[in-house]
Design a protein around this motif. Structure first.
Motif, mmCIF file in Angstrom:
data_model
loop_
_atom_site.group_PDB
_atom_site.id
_atom_site.type_symbol
_atom_site.label_atom_id
_atom_site.label_comp_id
_atom_site.label_asym_id
_atom_site.label_seq_id
_atom_site.Cartn_x
_atom_site.Cartn_y
_atom_site.Cartn_z
ATOM 1 N N LEU A 131 0.836 -1.201 0.000
ATOM 2 C CA LEU A 131 0.000 0.000 0.000
ATOM 3 C C LEU A 131 0.878 1.262 0.000
ATOM 4 O O LEU A 131 0.617 2.233 -0.732
ATOM 5 N N GLU A 132 1.891 1.273 0.821
ATOM 6 C CA GLU A 132 2.810 2.414 0.890
ATOM 7 C C GLU A 132 3.506 2.628 -0.466
ATOM 8 O O GLU A 132 3.715 3.774 -0.913
ATOM 9 N N LEU B 103 2.291 1.877 -3.384
ATOM 10 C CA LEU B 103 1.301 2.452 -4.292
ATOM 11 C C LEU B 103 1.131 3.957 -4.049
ATOM 12 O O LEU B 103 1.045 4.781 -5.000
ATOM 13 N N ASN B 104 1.054 4.326 -2.797
ATOM 14 C CA ASN B 104 0.902 5.753 -2.442
ATOM 15 C C ASN B 104 2.118 6.548 -2.925
ATOM 16 O O ASN B 104 1.983 7.672 -3.434
ATOM 17 N N ARG B 105 3.295 6.000 -2.727
ATOM 18 C CA ARG B 105 4.498 6.719 -3.151
ATOM 19 C C ARG B 105 4.537 6.862 -4.663
ATOM 20 O O ARG B 105 4.892 7.915 -5.212
ATOM 21 N N ALA C 39 1.961 6.954 -6.615
ATOM 22 C CA ALA C 39 0.915 7.943 -7.024
ATOM 23 C C ALA C 39 1.421 9.366 -6.816
ATOM 24 O O ALA C 39 1.203 10.262 -7.653
ATOM 25 N N GLU C 40 2.129 9.568 -5.696
ATOM 26 C CA GLU C 40 2.662 10.906 -5.424
ATOM 27 C C GLU C 40 3.722 11.288 -6.454
ATOM 28 O O GLU C 40 3.783 12.443 -6.920
ATOM 29 N N ASN D 137 1.979 12.297 -9.532
ATOM 30 C CA ASN D 137 1.384 13.648 -9.400
ATOM 31 C C ASN D 137 2.466 14.722 -9.535
ATOM 32 O O ASN D 137 2.262 15.767 -10.175
#
Length: 247
Positions: free
Chosen positions: A224-225, A227-229, A231-232, A235
């Motif tokens: 999960l971490e 994936l978040n990284r 995505a950031e 962005n």
């Protein structure tokens, strides 16, 4: 009880008694395949032979007692004839002193007759006496043999009882050893240790499962971490490109 024994039967019986009385029990036991059975048979043999020997000895004793009675009766009768001879002789002397020759001769003849009967009885006893003494000696020897035979029978019985007792003791010890083995096999401490080991293995399995489950969750959070990284990063990259376009 059996009838009268012949001399040959008596000799056979007494020979068996003598042989059994001299038997070496320990030597016989050393050769026996089954000592207990052998001793049981010996007890039966000794008992039967003693019974027969007792009957034969009883018959000999009875014959001896008749001979002794006959001897004593003849001795008393001979003594009585001696007294009669003396009385007749005294009467003859008295008549002769009185000059009565006829009566004197009569009583002298009576004295001779009495003395003749006494002599016959004494000679019969003289002939019978050695035989009676031999019979008395035989009876004594046979009684001693019977006593030895009875003592040997008691020895055999005692040895048989000893072996039976030892056999029972050995059997009891065997049973005890087998029971001890079973007790050792079924030792509570050993059984508890086995149970505890099984439980420890189950506990270890649960701990392992728990650790595996925890590792799976950690990996999921790690994913999960990531994936978040990502995505950031996407962005920021998009923002960077937009900024370049505006310039």
């Amino acid at each position: 009880m059996k009838g009268a024994y012949t001399m040959a039967q008596k000799v056979t019986i007494f020979t068996r008694v003598a042989d059994l009385a001299k038997a070496n029990i320990h030597a016989l036991l050393d050769k026996a395949e089954d000592p207990e059975k052998m001793l049981d048979q010996m007890v039966r043999d000794y008992t039967n032979n003693i019974r027969e020997a007792e009957a034969a000895v009883a018959q000999l004793i009875g014959t001896l007692r008749f001979a002794e009675k006959d001897f004593n009766d003849k001795a008393r009768e001979a003594d009585d004839w001696g007294k009669k001879a003396l009385a007749a002789s005294n009467a003859a002397d008295k008549y002769r002193a009185d000059g009565d020759v006829a009566n004197a001769d009569k009583y002298d003849n009576l004295a001779k007759t009495a003395l003749g009967k006494q002599m016959a009885l004494q000679k019969a006893n003289e002939a019978a006496e050695p035989q009676i003494q031999a019979q008395q000696e035989n009876v004594k020897v046979l009684r001693d043999g019977l006593d030895k035979m009875r003592a040997k029978l008691e020895e055999v019985k005692a040895k048989r009882d000893e072996l039976n007792a030892r056999s029972k003791t050995a059997q009891a010890q065997t049973i005890m050893v087998e029971a001890t083995k079973k007790i050792t096999t079924l030792d509570a401490t050993s059984t508890m240790a086995n149970i505890e080991e099984k439980i420890r293995r189950k506990e270890a399995y649960v701990i392992g499962q728990q650790e595996l489950a925890a590792s799976s969750i950690d990996e999921q959070f790690n994913d999960l971490e990531t994936l978040n990284r990502d995505a950031e990063l996407e962005n920021r990259l998009a923002a960077l490109k937009a900024k370049k376009a505006d310039a």
